[in-house]
Design an enzyme around this catalytic site. Sequence first.
Site, PDB file in Angstrom:
ATOM      1  N   GLU A 159       0.821  -1.209   0.000  1.00  0.00           N
ATOM      2  CA  GLU A 159       0.000   0.000   0.000  1.00  0.00           C
ATOM      3  C   GLU A 159       0.857   1.263   0.000  1.00  0.00           C
ATOM      4  OE1 GLU A 159      -0.067  -2.662   2.023  1.00  0.00           O
ATOM      5  OE2 GLU A 159      -1.935  -2.712   3.159  1.00  0.00           O
TER       6      GLU A 159
ATOM      7  N   CYS B  21      -2.555  -2.575   7.539  1.00  0.00           N
ATOM      8  CA  CYS B  21      -2.149  -2.432   8.937  1.00  0.00           C
ATOM      9  C   CYS B  21      -2.350  -0.980   9.380  1.00  0.00           C
ATOM     10  CB  CYS B  21      -0.688  -2.835   9.099  1.00  0.00           C
ATOM     11  SG  CYS B  21       0.474  -1.685   8.308  1.00  0.00           S
TER      12      CYS B  21
END
Length: 143
Positions: A49, A77
Amino acid sequence: MVRALELARSAGRAGEVPVGAVILSPEGAVVAEGANARQTEHDPTAHAEIRALRAAGAALGDSHLDGCTLVVTLEPCTMCAGAIVLARVTRLVLGAWEPRTGACGSVRDVVRDTRANHQVEVRAGLRAQESQALLTAFFADRR
């Protein structure tokens, strides 16, 4: 999600946790992509990401990705969720939930926290079984 899964498979073959991410423009065109590269780059922040967000910012010439969609094979996360909020991504589409460290609805919900200056729309479960199978096989091979 098809491209994100291809990136995840490639990361897995390189010895990285198999996670892939793609950023789409408001019109649906691919702006950027990323795959996990923590081991390869010796960088704890080289999550799929983060790498995709950095590439999208460079491609668009802006740190704000208003109207963009991030498609990722695994729930982000806390670090990645924070970056998604800061980038002002409009929509997050994720494959598998991350029941230990997920921060987009499972363990925490950083991206929809109303105390932040931006909230992200979350759509979960797109090709979840395929995403989960990649992770399960990857970690089974290492045990």
